[in-house]
Design a protein around this motif. Structure first.
Motif, mmCIF file in Angstrom:
data_model
loop_
_atom_site.group_PDB
_atom_site.id
_atom_site.type_symbol
_atom_site.label_atom_id
_atom_site.label_comp_id
_atom_site.label_asym_id
_atom_site.label_seq_id
_atom_site.Cartn_x
_atom_site.Cartn_y
_atom_site.Cartn_z
ATOM 1 N N ASP A 1 -2.063 0.139 -6.539
ATOM 2 C CA ASP A 1 -3.517 -0.824 -6.941
ATOM 3 C C ASP A 1 -3.842 -1.251 -5.910
ATOM 4 O O ASP A 1 -5.003 -1.604 -5.449
ATOM 5 N N ILE A 2 -2.958 -1.904 -5.031
ATOM 6 C CA ILE A 2 -3.393 -2.681 -3.798
ATOM 7 C C ILE A 2 -3.926 -1.744 -2.509
ATOM 8 O O ILE A 2 -4.862 -2.208 -1.743
ATOM 9 N N SER A 3 -3.515 -0.474 -2.660
ATOM 10 C CA SER A 3 -4.028 0.504 -1.572
ATOM 11 C C SER A 3 -5.603 0.370 -2.153
ATOM 12 O O SER A 3 -6.278 0.680 -1.057
ATOM 13 N N CYS A 4 -6.072 0.539 -3.313
ATOM 14 C CA CYS A 4 -7.387 0.725 -3.686
ATOM 15 C C CYS A 4 -8.196 -0.371 -3.307
ATOM 16 O O CYS A 4 -9.247 -0.441 -2.943
ATOM 17 N N LYS A 5 -7.429 -1.560 -3.437
ATOM 18 C CA LYS A 5 -8.232 -3.067 -3.162
ATOM 19 C C LYS A 5 -8.483 -2.886 -1.489
ATOM 20 O O LYS A 5 -9.690 -3.190 -1.207
ATOM 21 N N LEU A 6 -7.744 -2.472 -0.873
ATOM 22 C CA LEU A 6 -7.468 -2.649 0.699
ATOM 23 C C LEU A 6 -8.914 -1.575 1.311
ATOM 24 O O LEU A 6 -9.474 -1.932 2.212
ATOM 25 N N PRO B 1 0.925 -1.220 0.071
ATOM 26 C CA PRO B 1 0.069 -0.066 -0.107
ATOM 27 C C PRO B 1 1.013 1.219 -0.040
ATOM 28 O O PRO B 1 1.821 1.328 0.845
ATOM 29 N N ILE B 2 0.904 2.110 -1.235
ATOM 30 C CA ILE B 2 1.541 3.295 -1.180
ATOM 31 C C ILE B 2 0.621 4.262 -1.689
ATOM 32 O O ILE B 2 0.022 4.303 -2.557
ATOM 33 N N TYR B 3 1.142 5.499 -1.020
ATOM 34 C CA TYR B 3 0.542 6.803 -1.151
ATOM 35 C C TYR B 3 1.399 7.865 -1.252
ATOM 36 O O TYR B 3 2.406 7.835 -0.554
ATOM 37 N N ILE B 4 1.387 8.615 -2.500
ATOM 38 C CA ILE B 4 2.117 9.865 -2.454
ATOM 39 C C ILE B 4 1.400 11.110 -2.678
ATOM 40 O O ILE B 4 0.363 11.221 -3.101
ATOM 41 N N THR B 5 1.477 12.038 -1.721
ATOM 42 C CA THR B 5 0.863 13.426 -1.597
ATOM 43 C C THR B 5 1.617 14.450 -1.614
ATOM 44 O O THR B 5 2.804 14.503 -1.741
ATOM 45 N N ASP B 6 1.051 15.579 -2.121
ATOM 46 C CA ASP B 6 1.991 16.870 -2.126
ATOM 47 C C ASP B 6 1.968 17.346 -0.817
ATOM 48 O O ASP B 6 1.533 16.782 0.123
ATOM 49 N N LYS B 7 2.573 18.539 -0.771
ATOM 50 C CA LYS B 7 2.931 19.203 0.546
ATOM 51 C C LYS B 7 1.501 19.550 1.317
ATOM 52 O O LYS B 7 1.607 19.829 2.386
ATOM 53 N N ASN B 8 0.462 19.643 0.379
ATOM 54 C CA ASN B 8 -0.881 20.130 1.067
ATOM 55 C C ASN B 8 -1.579 18.897 1.318
ATOM 56 O O ASN B 8 -2.707 19.084 1.964
ATOM 57 N N LYS C 1 -11.952 1.276 -3.026
ATOM 58 C CA LYS C 1 -12.416 2.374 -3.580
ATOM 59 C C LYS C 1 -11.296 2.234 -4.969
ATOM 60 O O LYS C 1 -10.322 1.685 -5.249
ATOM 61 N N LYS C 2 -11.824 3.060 -5.837
ATOM 62 C CA LYS C 2 -11.213 3.070 -7.287
ATOM 63 C C LYS C 2 -10.250 4.269 -7.281
ATOM 64 O O LYS C 2 -10.433 5.302 -6.382
ATOM 65 N N LYS C 3 -9.158 4.359 -8.111
ATOM 66 C CA LYS C 3 -8.269 5.381 -8.014
ATOM 67 C C LYS C 3 -8.714 6.684 -8.287
ATOM 68 O O LYS C 3 -8.279 7.750 -7.538
ATOM 69 N N GLU C 4 -9.833 6.880 -8.984
ATOM 70 C CA GLU C 4 -10.310 8.189 -9.317
ATOM 71 C C GLU C 4 -11.142 8.803 -8.051
ATOM 72 O O GLU C 4 -11.328 9.948 -8.124
ATOM 73 N N GLU C 5 -11.568 7.893 -6.991
ATOM 74 C CA GLU C 5 -11.965 8.442 -5.926
ATOM 75 C C GLU C 5 -11.205 8.563 -4.949
ATOM 76 O O GLU C 5 -11.377 9.202 -3.917
ATOM 77 N N LEU D 1 4.214 3.948 3.129
ATOM 78 C CA LEU D 1 4.033 2.632 2.679
ATOM 79 C C LEU D 1 3.425 1.694 3.872
ATOM 80 O O LEU D 1 3.800 1.782 5.210
ATOM 81 N N GLY D 2 2.616 0.824 3.571
ATOM 82 C CA GLY D 2 1.998 0.077 4.442
ATOM 83 C C GLY D 2 2.568 -1.421 4.608
ATOM 84 O O GLY D 2 3.005 -2.067 3.527
ATOM 85 N N TYR D 3 2.479 -1.822 5.801
ATOM 86 C CA TYR D 3 3.088 -3.210 6.010
ATOM 87 C C TYR D 3 1.973 -3.985 7.120
ATOM 88 O O TYR D 3 1.662 -3.523 7.735
ATOM 89 N N ASP D 4 1.985 -5.432 6.857
ATOM 90 C CA ASP D 4 1.474 -6.245 7.768
ATOM 91 C C ASP D 4 2.291 -6.124 9.004
ATOM 92 O O ASP D 4 3.432 -6.086 8.935
ATOM 93 N N ILE D 5 1.716 -6.210 10.243
ATOM 94 C CA ILE D 5 2.414 -6.116 11.461
ATOM 95 C C ILE D 5 3.583 -7.390 11.575
ATOM 96 O O ILE D 5 4.440 -7.096 11.900
ATOM 97 N N PRO D 6 3.263 -8.782 11.199
ATOM 98 C CA PRO D 6 4.356 -9.561 11.229
ATOM 99 C C PRO D 6 5.326 -9.376 10.397
ATOM 100 O O PRO D 6 6.641 -9.658 10.707
ATOM 101 N N ASP D 7 5.044 -9.032 9.207
ATOM 102 C CA ASP D 7 6.036 -8.671 8.142
ATOM 103 C C ASP D 7 7.086 -7.461 8.648
ATOM 104 O O ASP D 7 7.957 -7.750 8.316
ATOM 105 N N PHE D 8 6.300 -6.573 9.121
ATOM 106 C CA PHE D 8 7.147 -5.190 9.582
ATOM 107 C C PHE D 8 8.131 -5.608 10.974
ATOM 108 O O PHE D 8 9.223 -5.141 10.920
ATOM 109 N N VAL D 9 7.685 -6.485 11.820
ATOM 110 C CA VAL D 9 8.533 -6.696 12.837
ATOM 111 C C VAL D 9 9.526 -7.704 12.446
ATOM 112 O O VAL D 9 10.660 -7.459 12.770
ATOM 113 N N GLY D 10 9.186 -8.737 11.560
ATOM 114 C CA GLY D 10 10.205 -9.856 11.063
ATOM 115 C C GLY D 10 11.333 -8.995 10.306
ATOM 116 O O GLY D 10 12.456 -9.502 9.943
ATOM 117 N N HIS D 11 11.147 -7.784 9.536
ATOM 118 C CA HIS D 11 11.914 -7.126 8.654
ATOM 119 C C HIS D 11 12.038 -5.759 8.702
ATOM 120 O O HIS D 11 12.611 -5.150 7.793
#
Length: 471
Positions: free
Chosen positions: A38-43, A23-30, A46-50, A111-121
């Motif tokens: 794509d995986i962020s939309c599934k989670l 899950p990845i998001y990029i925003t501007d300074k505002n 929502k569609k990308k345009e939303e 950037l999003g991670y599952d908790i087990p994945d984050f702790v292990g890596h």
């Protein structure tokens, strides 16, 4: 960093990020979302345009994610790792602040991670080259964009909608063959840009790309401009004769823009060239062979012109082997946000400004109908950059027609006392007929957009006395 990484082109950054399956998001300074994987939309369902073009603070209020990590990063001006609820799941999200050359906030990346994945890596996430490469290419993408603006190599063909991706795939396919291409689309959608892109992706990229606007040349001169002429071919001709554009485009591509404006008498000669790759200059006694690829474009409905006897059927079918329809902006609205910010950065550089959009301005520009498509969008952004009263472009800076259009879209049906159902329906019908009449080039297109016949549409214009001058 390993220098081999430099062989990866920054323009593929967004594709690479999707393959990371995070899950990845990029925003501007505002806090306005510029990119979402794509995986962020599934989670979040929502569609990308939303999501693209929306502010993370607003999405946080709507419960899309709690809390907004990008908002925390921008508020604190530092990198963070936070337990975040996204949809019905929970995970760890890391937020990173990207600074500009003046060490001011430019972007926030999460950037999003599952908790087990984050702790292990977690130690690897901070140290492995993959994440280093990620940040490297993010910076490289911005440097590349700035370079393109400075050299005026402006790739306005940008976006991330599904419609855009399908169009890009089609262009790449037709670029690899030699067959004639017919590009169709409304005024201002970027037909010339697509023709240039096809040429530059083809094996003819190092050869000439010649652009002829058939509507810009007087009918009597079009034949000599296209095919050339021999010396003494007619009174007033150049004593040495003249090479036509087909000759000048040898081994390259000839782009015939506004092909629907080719006069009927000239169409058989063009058909001959498309069929045999031969033509005869004016005044010549024998044909000339040419190795030229033809790309044609029009905003007219050539099928209708064939039925009306204004365009030859055999020429139409010869042109129509590889058709490409470029959708108007209203059919790829999720790309509007990318174009707005690209053009803002471009014109800020060209005019030495540091303009930004207010949230309300972005909302109005995204919801506007854009009858003039990309060309209109570029013109309006340049106007706003030059004429805005403050660095933040506000609603008061927008052209009146944009505000009027937005107002029309937002005005609810008014049920005044004494109005019958028939009167209310007529009011709505008049409003829809008026808007369609002003937003489309022809009554045929307007009728098609409303799903009615042209004759019915014409009767409604007469009934309500609607003219082009009516606002």
């Amino acid at each position: 960093m390993n220098q081999n990484m430099l062989t990866i082109e920054p323009k593929y950054l967004f594709t690479i990020m999707n393959y990371m399956n995070k899950p990845i998001y990029i925003t501007d300074k505002n806090g306005m979302i510029l990119f979402v994987s794509d995986i962020s939309c599934k989670l979040v369902g929502k569609k990308k345009e939303e999501l693209i073009g929306k502010n993370v603070s607003q999405l946080e209020k709507e419960g899309i994610f709690k809390p907004s990590v990008a908002k925390i990063v921008l508020d604190k001006k530092q990198n963070v790792s936070v337990i975040q609820q996204v949809g019905e799941g929970t995970g760890v999200t890391t937020g990173h602040l990207i600074l500009d050359e003046n060490d001011e906030p430019k972007y926030a990346v999460t950037l999003g991670y599952d908790i087990p994945d984050f702790v292990g890596h977690s130690s690897q996430i901070r140290n492995e080259e993959l994440e280093s490469a990620f940040w490297f290419y993010l910076h490289e993408l911005q440097k590349l964009k700035a370079k393109l603006v400075r050299t005026k190599e402006v790739p306005s063909f940008i976006g991330q909608s599904r419609v855009y991706e399908m169009l890009k795939e089609t262009i790449e396919k037709v670029a690899g063959v030699e067959t004639t291409v017919l590009i169709t689309g409304e005024t201002g959608v970027g037909k010339t840009l697509i023709a240039e892109r096809i040429h530059h992706l083809s094996g003819r990229k190092d050869r000439p790309f010649i652009h002829l606007n058939c509507a810009a040349i007087p009918e009597l001169l079009l034949e000599s401009e296209l095919f050339g002429y021999q010396k003494g071919a007619f009174t007033g001709a150049n004593a040495n004769g003249k090479n036509g554009l087909i000759k000048l485009a040898e081994k390259g591509t000839l782009f015939l823009d506004e092909i629907g404006e080719i006069p009927l008498y000239l169409q058989p000669k063009l058909l001959q060239f498309l069929q045999n790759k031969t033509y005869m200059p004016i005044g010549a006694s024998q044909t000339v062979k040419a190795d030229v690829r033809i790309i044609a474009a029009t905003n007219c409905n050539l099928e209708d012109m064939v039925k009306e006897g204004k365009f030859r059927a055999d020429l139409y079918y010869r042109l129509h082997i590889l058709p490409i329809r470029i959708p108007p902006l209203r059919e790829r609205k999720e790309d509007i946000f990318c174009l707005l910010h690209y053009d803002l950065e471009k014109f800020n550089f060209l005019h030495n400004h540091k303009r930004t959009f207010s949230t309300k301005v972005v909302e109005v520009l995204q919801n506007y109908y854009w009858p003039g498509n990309i060309r209109e969008l570029e013109n309006i952004i340049e106007q706003l950059v030059i004429m805005a009263k403050e660095n933040e472009i506000s609603i008061q800076d927008l052209p009146k027609r944009l505000l009027d259009s937005t107002f029309e879209q937002e005005v609810p049906i008014s049920l005044n006392v004494g109005n019958s159902l028939h009167e209310v329906l007529e009011s709505v019908e008049k409003r829809m007929i008026t808007q369609a009449f002003h937003h489309h080039k022809s009554t045929r297109d307007a009728a098609k957009a409303l799903g009615v016949t042209q004759s019915l549409f014409m009767r409604r214009l007469a009934k309500y006395a609607i003219t082009k001058e009516e606002k």
